[in-house]
Write a protein that holds these residues in place. Structure first.
Motif, mmCIF file in Angstrom:
data_model
loop_
_atom_site.group_PDB
_atom_site.id
_atom_site.type_symbol
_atom_site.label_atom_id
_atom_site.label_comp_id
_atom_site.label_asym_id
_atom_site.label_seq_id
_atom_site.Cartn_x
_atom_site.Cartn_y
_atom_site.Cartn_z
ATOM 1 N N PRO A 112 0.806 -1.233 0.000
ATOM 2 C CA PRO A 112 0.000 0.000 0.000
ATOM 3 C C PRO A 112 0.835 1.277 0.000
ATOM 4 O O PRO A 112 0.376 2.310 -0.485
ATOM 5 N N LYS A 113 2.066 1.205 0.515
ATOM 6 C CA LYS A 113 2.911 2.391 0.543
ATOM 7 C C LYS A 113 3.316 2.846 -0.860
ATOM 8 O O LYS A 113 3.675 4.004 -1.064
ATOM 9 N N LYS A 114 3.256 1.903 -1.822
ATOM 10 C CA LYS A 114 3.683 2.241 -3.178
ATOM 11 C C LYS A 114 2.525 2.610 -4.099
ATOM 12 O O LYS A 114 2.728 2.871 -5.279
ATOM 13 N N VAL A 115 1.322 2.641 -3.549
ATOM 14 C CA VAL A 115 0.156 2.968 -4.369
ATOM 15 C C VAL A 115 0.246 4.381 -4.956
ATOM 16 O O VAL A 115 -0.025 4.578 -6.148
ATOM 17 N N PRO A 116 0.618 5.417 -4.177
ATOM 18 C CA PRO A 116 0.731 6.757 -4.785
ATOM 19 C C PRO A 116 1.749 6.811 -5.924
ATOM 20 O O PRO A 116 1.514 7.473 -6.941
ATOM 21 N N ALA A 117 2.877 6.114 -5.764
ATOM 22 C CA ALA A 117 3.880 6.093 -6.834
ATOM 23 C C ALA A 117 3.326 5.396 -8.072
ATOM 24 O O ALA A 117 3.574 5.818 -9.207
ATOM 25 N N THR A 596 0.560 16.495 -2.978
ATOM 26 C CA THR A 596 0.759 15.421 -2.015
ATOM 27 C C THR A 596 -0.443 14.488 -1.976
ATOM 28 O O THR A 596 -1.583 14.919 -2.205
ATOM 29 N N PRO A 597 -0.210 13.190 -1.689
ATOM 30 C CA PRO A 597 -1.355 12.324 -1.411
ATOM 31 C C PRO A 597 -2.147 12.875 -0.230
ATOM 32 O O PRO A 597 -1.574 13.405 0.725
ATOM 33 N N SER A 598 -3.465 12.748 -0.291
ATOM 34 C CA SER A 598 -4.330 13.353 0.721
ATOM 35 C C SER A 598 -4.039 12.840 2.127
ATOM 36 O O SER A 598 -4.162 13.592 3.103
ATOM 37 N N ASP A 599 -3.648 11.578 2.245
ATOM 38 C CA ASP A 599 -3.404 11.053 3.590
ATOM 39 C C ASP A 599 -2.139 11.628 4.228
ATOM 40 O O ASP A 599 -1.869 11.395 5.414
ATOM 41 N N VAL A 644 13.409 17.033 0.226
ATOM 42 C CA VAL A 644 13.847 15.856 0.989
ATOM 43 C C VAL A 644 12.824 15.534 2.076
ATOM 44 O O VAL A 644 12.426 14.374 2.266
ATOM 45 N N GLU A 645 12.372 16.556 2.784
ATOM 46 C CA GLU A 645 11.402 16.349 3.854
ATOM 47 C C GLU A 645 10.031 15.966 3.292
ATOM 48 O O GLU A 645 9.334 15.120 3.857
ATOM 49 N N LEU A 646 9.637 16.579 2.182
ATOM 50 C CA LEU A 646 8.344 16.247 1.576
ATOM 51 C C LEU A 646 8.306 14.792 1.125
ATOM 52 O O LEU A 646 7.323 14.080 1.339
ATOM 53 N N ARG A 647 9.374 14.352 0.491
ATOM 54 C CA ARG A 647 9.409 12.974 0.001
ATOM 55 C C ARG A 647 9.421 11.990 1.173
ATOM 56 O O ARG A 647 8.801 10.928 1.115
ATOM 57 N N SER A 648 10.133 12.347 2.230
ATOM 58 C CA SER A 648 10.185 11.485 3.408
ATOM 59 C C SER A 648 8.802 11.306 4.016
ATOM 60 O O SER A 648 8.472 10.239 4.539
ATOM 61 N N ALA A 649 7.985 12.343 3.934
ATOM 62 C CA ALA A 649 6.650 12.306 4.541
ATOM 63 C C ALA A 649 5.610 11.640 3.653
ATOM 64 O O ALA A 649 4.486 11.394 4.104
ATOM 65 N N THR A 650 5.959 11.335 2.397
ATOM 66 C CA THR A 650 4.950 10.849 1.444
ATOM 67 C C THR A 650 5.398 9.622 0.667
ATOM 68 O O THR A 650 4.972 9.420 -0.475
ATOM 69 N N ALA A 651 6.249 8.813 1.263
ATOM 70 C CA ALA A 651 6.742 7.604 0.579
ATOM 71 C C ALA A 651 7.374 7.941 -0.765
ATOM 72 O O ALA A 651 7.287 7.178 -1.725
ATOM 73 N N GLY A 652 7.991 9.113 -0.830
ATOM 74 C CA GLY A 652 8.799 9.470 -1.998
ATOM 75 C C GLY A 652 8.068 10.044 -3.177
ATOM 76 O O GLY A 652 8.645 10.121 -4.262
ATOM 77 N N VAL A 653 6.803 10.505 -3.037
ATOM 78 C CA VAL A 653 6.052 10.918 -4.219
ATOM 79 C C VAL A 653 5.681 12.398 -4.276
ATOM 80 O O VAL A 653 5.314 12.901 -5.336
ATOM 81 N N ALA A 654 5.721 13.115 -3.159
ATOM 82 C CA ALA A 654 5.323 14.527 -3.183
ATOM 83 C C ALA A 654 6.295 15.339 -4.017
ATOM 84 O O ALA A 654 7.475 14.994 -4.160
ATOM 85 N N THR A 655 5.796 16.424 -4.569
ATOM 86 C CA THR A 655 6.659 17.361 -5.272
ATOM 87 C C THR A 655 6.060 18.750 -5.128
ATOM 88 O O THR A 655 5.011 18.921 -4.508
#
Length: 682
Positions: A112-117, A596-599, A644-655
């Motif tokens: 499930p952690k890879k669903v946003p990617a 970012t993913p909503s969650d 770096v912090e955004l990606r850490s908080a979103t399983a690597g997908v936020a931008t």
């Protein structure tokens, strides 16, 4: 709508392998190469001897950092597989590849952690309009049932995920698969072809239910099949295969196959599905708008600069053919001449005499051809089939060579690296630094490693400077006098200037209210030049903005006055006057839009204030179910490593995207730190 006879597609195919980071794409490529006999055995990616991830940087970080192409023969047909990086930092590498490919194999897993990617990847495939197969990897390690996994993954796909295989279990272990179209069971054998068996009695009920569900989905696009199901008639197997093939090619469904690439399981069924059901170059030409009967058309998918062979352009021949020394025209003007045609297997190259429609080959020394370029033998205006658009960079680093003698070498190397990676932005600062901007910390780290490894240029790096400015809070009037006598003609300039603050964003204004010729007209531009020169570095050490200067009075000497004397007088007046104007530091404030993913939105709205940012609001991201857009303002100095912090908080997908908004005063301890650092740097 009746049944659609699919018919098996023939001719060379190009298959892009995509999927989230660490989903097993490179392992799948290795398994494919071993299964078709292109390599003697399947090597683990971790061994450092796989065909994919062959660069030093990929092996050092245990991740794909560039695409790898490999052409193989399978059952008498040519197929080129292009393994694309999964990390969002290298995601644009796939764009030009996908456009010219016939089909994408999406490698995913029940995580499930890879669903946003996965959603990011599927959205890109939708935008391009390319058919796809989903290969559900690591099925032997999944605790979730395959149907539950599909429910979890379905929100990532606009088209239905159509289960074509279900796991064959022995106790809790997955030992093979049941093909719902063929109605056969396959017992997997590690690194070998599966054993075909009858469907076990205790699995038949599950197979019948899953097969009916598959047929129901296919019947949504086939009236005859719908009638057969309603009448409880068993549809002919050939018609089922025709529907599977047609729905895949039209993008109406995403067939889901299962396997474990690490053991070579499920790979042969995937290959046969691609061979029988995937479209070929004819469909790709139609999708790209290449006219029927067009002359030779070639699309450049990737650029490589090899250590000894020069530049290679991995390209898809969409129509016509290409031979040695062929001359091709480039969109926007220009012409290139082919110097060598190569079939690729990772870093290995095999020279061939020519390439025909459908072939994916590397063309040698197309110096003026860039990734994404369209080449053609036709004369006249060449229209590009595809415009390569890269997202706004989110991370920057300033570089310089350790040795000044390497300045030219660094510039040349960066040109080649940027040619290979169009998503990398490069610009030069007045300080002499080269600033590279990209899509994450790892993206730029790999770039720096290529400079030091591949190009043998030792470098030093630092964070790029922030364009601080300074201004004033109040005005003053000041006389500035420059007088010097040293034999012969002296120097004399005398001015009275009025200094006033301007509203933020006004820049600089210069006026004069001279009367009676107390400062001759020919010297007034010199006064302005002196003022402008001083404003390059104000009393706090930064360029001065939002200030008005008026020349109101002064005097001159008929012999000793000169342009230079009045420039010096203006600088004296500005230096002495500015100290009385309460100078203050300004920092740039950026408008930021974070995707970012909503969650994870709550985490993001917590990060922004910690970086002196102000939340302006957030809302659902239009057209992106399960995603939000957070809007904020934030000092530029706080954005440097924000990604770096955004990606850490979103399983690597936020931008995020950012743009300059305004300048704001910076005071207190932070201002002191900025000025002290600037003094030390100077």
């Amino acid at each position: 709508m009746g049944s659609r006879a699919g018919g098996r597609r023939t001719g060379p195919k190009c298959v892009a392998i995509v999927g989230p980071f660490a989903s097993g794409k490179t392992t799948l490529l290795e398994a494919i190469l071993a299964r078709v006999g292109a390599i003697p055995r399947q090597n683990a990616v971790s061994s450092g001897s796989s065909v994919g991830d062959h660069s030093a940087e990929a092996r050092a970080h245990a991740m794909s950092v560039e695409a790898t192409a490999a052409t193989v023969d399978f059952m008498g047909e040519s197929m080129t597989f292009v393994d694309c990086p999964g990390s969002i930092e290298f995601a644009t590498e796939a764009d030009a590849i996908l456009v010219a490919s016939d089909i994408a194999v999406v490698v995913a897993e029940a995580d499930p952690k890879k669903v946003p990617a996965l959603q990011l990847i599927m959205r890109k495939l939708d935008d391009i309009g390319i058919p796809r197969i989903l290969f559900l990897n690591k099925i032997d390690k999944s605790d979730a049932g395959v149907r539950d996994t599909l429910k979890m993954l379905q929100p990532t796909s606009a088209a239905p995920l159509l289960l074509r295989q279900i796991p064959l279990r022995k106790g809790e272990a997955v030992v093979g698969s049941i093909d719902l179209a063929l109605e056969r069971a396959y017992v997997w054998r590690e690194f070998a072809e599966s054993e075909v068996t009858e469907i076990p009695d205790d699995e038949k009920a599950r197979e019948v239910e899953a097969r009916f569900s598959m047929l129901e989905t296919l019947a949504d696009h086939d009236d005859l099949l719908m009638e057969q199901l309603l009448e409880e008639k068993e549809p002919p197997r050939d018609e089922v295969f025709d529907d599977l093939s047609a729905d895949l090619r039209e993008g109406l469904v995403v067939p889901v196959l299962i396997g474990t690439a690490e053991k070579g399981n499920g790979v042969l069924r995937l290959l046969k599905t691609i061979r029988h059901d995937a479209p070929d170059v004819e469909a790709t030409r139609t999708r790209l708008g290449v006219p029927s009967g067009a002359s030779t058309v070639v699309q450049v998918m990737k650029t490589i600069h090899t250590p000894h062979g020069g530049k290679l352009s991995i390209s898809r021949v969409l129509s016509g053919s290409v031979a040695e020394a062929a001359e091709l025209n480039i969109a926007g003007g220009g012409m290139v001449k082919v110097s060598g045609i190569y079939r690729m297997l990772g870093k290995e190259q095999q020279k061939v005499a020519s390439a025909s429609a459908g072939d994916t080959v590397a063309l040698g020394k197309l110096d003026d051809a860039r990734t994404g370029a369209t080449l053609t033998s036709a004369k006249g205006d060449v229209k590009p089939l595809f415009e390569l658009k890269t997202p706004q960079p989110v991370f920057s680093v300033a570089l310089r060579p350790k040795e000044r003698k390497d300045d030219v070498k660094l510039s040349s190397a960066m040109q080649r690296i940027a040619d290979e990676d169009p998503s990398l932005a490069v610009h030069h600062q007045d300080s002499g630094d080269t600033v590279i901007s990209g899509h994450g910390e790892m993206h730029l780290r790999v770039t720096a490693e290529r400079l030091e490894g591949k190009y043998q240029i030792p470098i030093v790096s630092r964070s790029p400077g922030v364009p601080y400015r300074e201004t004033i809070r109040k005005g003053t009037q000041q006389r500035g006098r420059h007088k010097k006598q040293s034999g012969g003609h002296g120097q004399f300039g005398d001015v009275v200037i009025e200094i006033k603050p301007l509203p933020r964003g006004s820049g600089f204004q210069f006026t004069d209210t001279i009367t009676g010729g107390v400062v001759p007209k020919q010297y007034i531009p010199s006064v302005e030049a002196g003022v402008r020169d001083f404003l390059k570095t104000g009393p706090l050490g930064f360029p001065v903005v939002d200030i008005a200067v008026n020349l109101s009075d002064g005097s001159y000497h008929t012999v000793d006055s000169s342009d230079m004397a009045f420039q010096m007088a203006a600088k004296v007046g500005m230096k002495e006057g500015m100290a009385a104007c309460s100078p203050v530091l300004l920092e740039p404030i950026m408008k930021v839009r974070i995707f970012t993913p909503s969650d994870a939105t709550a985490k993001i709205t917590g990060i922004v204030p910690q970086r002196r940012g102000q939340i302006l609001g957030y809302d659902a991201r239009p057209g992106w179910p399960g995603w939000d857009v957070v809007e904020a303002t934030m000092p530029q100095s706080e954005i440097g490593n924000l990604i770096v912090e955004l990606r850490s908080a979103t399983a690597g997908v936020a931008t995020f995207e950012s743009s300059f908004d305004h300048m704001a005063e910076l005071t207190g301890r932070l201002a002191d730190e900025v000025m002290n650092a600037n003094t030390k740097a100077a």
